[in-house]
Motif scaffolding. Structure first.
Motif, mmCIF file in Angstrom:
data_model
loop_
_atom_site.group_PDB
_atom_site.id
_atom_site.type_symbol
_atom_site.label_atom_id
_atom_site.label_comp_id
_atom_site.label_asym_id
_atom_site.label_seq_id
_atom_site.Cartn_x
_atom_site.Cartn_y
_atom_site.Cartn_z
ATOM 1 N N SER A 1 36.920 47.249 35.650
ATOM 2 C CA SER A 1 37.547 48.723 35.675
ATOM 3 C C SER A 1 38.781 48.804 35.680
ATOM 4 C CB SER A 1 36.705 49.318 36.840
ATOM 5 O OG SER A 1 37.086 48.880 38.045
ATOM 6 N N ASP A 2 39.747 47.907 36.329
ATOM 7 C CA ASP A 2 41.236 48.271 36.360
ATOM 8 C C ASP A 2 41.709 47.672 35.199
ATOM 9 O OD1 ASP A 2 43.687 48.879 36.964
ATOM 10 O OD2 ASP A 2 43.724 47.322 38.686
ATOM 11 N N THR A 3 42.045 48.491 34.072
ATOM 12 C CA THR A 3 42.592 47.644 32.884
ATOM 13 C C THR A 3 44.421 47.304 32.932
ATOM 14 O OG1 THR A 3 43.181 49.899 32.126
ATOM 15 C CG2 THR A 3 40.897 48.970 31.459
ATOM 16 N N SER A 4 44.718 47.811 34.143
ATOM 17 C CA SER A 4 46.110 47.278 34.535
ATOM 18 C C SER A 4 46.358 45.699 34.893
ATOM 19 C CB SER A 4 46.801 48.479 35.520
ATOM 20 O OG SER A 4 46.142 48.319 36.659
ATOM 21 N N GLY A 5 45.091 45.444 35.425
ATOM 22 C CA GLY A 5 44.942 44.066 36.369
ATOM 23 C C GLY A 5 44.736 43.153 35.079
ATOM 24 N N PRO A 6 44.678 41.823 35.375
ATOM 25 C CA PRO A 6 44.340 40.741 34.496
ATOM 26 C C PRO A 6 42.789 41.081 33.970
ATOM 27 C CG PRO A 6 44.102 40.011 36.897
ATOM 28 C CD PRO A 6 44.757 41.367 36.747
ATOM 29 N N LEU A 7 42.605 40.297 32.792
ATOM 30 C CA LEU A 7 41.210 40.480 32.223
ATOM 31 C C LEU A 7 40.772 39.102 32.750
ATOM 32 C CD1 LEU A 7 39.172 41.488 30.358
ATOM 33 C CD2 LEU A 7 40.258 40.276 28.521
ATOM 34 N N VAL A 8 39.630 39.272 33.167
ATOM 35 C CA VAL A 8 38.953 37.961 34.023
ATOM 36 C C VAL A 8 37.754 37.693 32.910
ATOM 37 C CG1 VAL A 8 37.678 36.778 35.741
ATOM 38 C CG2 VAL A 8 39.485 38.420 36.125
ATOM 39 N N VAL A 9 37.774 36.275 32.225
ATOM 40 C CA VAL A 9 36.716 35.977 31.319
ATOM 41 C C VAL A 9 35.996 35.059 31.928
ATOM 42 C CG1 VAL A 9 36.438 35.348 29.028
ATOM 43 C CG2 VAL A 9 38.302 36.839 29.572
#
Length: 276
Positions: free
Chosen positions: A33-41
């Motif tokens: 939900s927080d697009t300012s944080g890292p993208l966890v894949v």
């Protein structure tokens, strides 16, 4: 599940789910939900996490992408974690598997971009060719419905068995019309198939697990899937509604870049094929 082995697998998968979600730590739904944080894949270790880590170490910073890779060894947790927001995306699966998963589990995962194909292969520690399989031989196959059907279609395409006309992506051994060698099929969790090679006559193994087991699909497989018109390409996926996340868009572009294509070609030498 269709047999005891599958029930055991379900228990193991449930345990893996608990452990996997715990491994995501405090990221919780913030990773989605927080697009300012890292993208966890979420990704299978080989080759998915390896490809993602190449992107992370060589391309992401220049593209302004903060990428975090979480490795999972099962085929359940990456989707359930993506659905509940514990991770923002996953990279491990193909379309028939995802369609089956969404239908059976009520999840809402959608593909973003197809990256590569891992050809499914038949391997053996006991014979050097498929023709050398003896009457009554035991063949290990993945026990999830899509990969089991895929395994049976591979054997059908190579004349080892003949499936009934019109069999789809949920084929089981009961859908075999002709079995001239009277083969027996042992259904195992996909990750277990390469480990079974000392106990069975042959095993159909997914490409990523073959590579992890130091098998070389391009040279070691008795028979191997063709890449032509193959519907089993692996893709980056997200929960429906997150396709426009700018981090996801950046990663999709990087995963289909010329740099990643060269990395796949150089590292996997035909055992993994770029699909873009």
């Amino acid at each position: 599940m269709r047999n005891t082995a599958k029930l055991t697998t379900a228990v193991l998968a449930a345990g893996a789910l608990t452990l996997g979600l715990g491994a995501c730590g405090s990221s919780g739904s913030d990773s989605a939900s927080d697009t300012s944080g890292p993208l966890v894949v979420a990704a299978s270790p080989t080759p998915h996490a390896e490809i993602l880590n190449y992107v992370k170490e060589n391309l992401a910073k220049k593209a302004g992408l903060d990428l975090e890779v979480k490795e999972f060894t099962d085929y359940v947790t990456p989707n359930t974690a993506t659905e509940d927001g514990s991770v923002g995306a996953n990279y491990f699966q193909n379309q028939p598997y995802l369609d089956d998963f969404n239908k059976k589990r009520g999840t809402h995962i959608v593909p973003v971009v197809t990256v590569h194909l891992e050809p499914l292969g038949l391997y053996s520690h006991k014979v050097k060719s498929a023709d050398a399989l003896k009457s009554g031989a035991t063949i290990a196959v993945p026990n999830d419905s899509v990969n089991e059907a895929r395994a049976l279609k591979l054997l059908d395409a190579n004349g080892i068995i003949t499936l009934k006309d019109g069999v789809g992506n949920e084929a089981t051994p009961s859908d075999i019309a002709k079995n001239p060698k009277n083969l027996t099929f042992k259904e195992l969790e996909a990750a277990q198939t390469p480990r079974s090679l000392d106990d069975v006559d042959a095993a159909v193994v997914n490409g990523n697990y073959a590579i992890e087991a130091d098998l070389k699909p391009a040279t070691d497989a008795l028979v191997l899937e063709s890449a032509k018109n193959n519907p089993y390409g692996n893709f980056l996926a997200v929960k429906d509604g997150n396709q426009d996340d700018p981090r996801v868009k950046k990663l999709a572009k990087l995963l289909t870049s010329a740099e990643v294509k060269k990395f796949i070609e150089d590292k996997y030498a035909g055992s993994v094929l770029a699909s873009f």
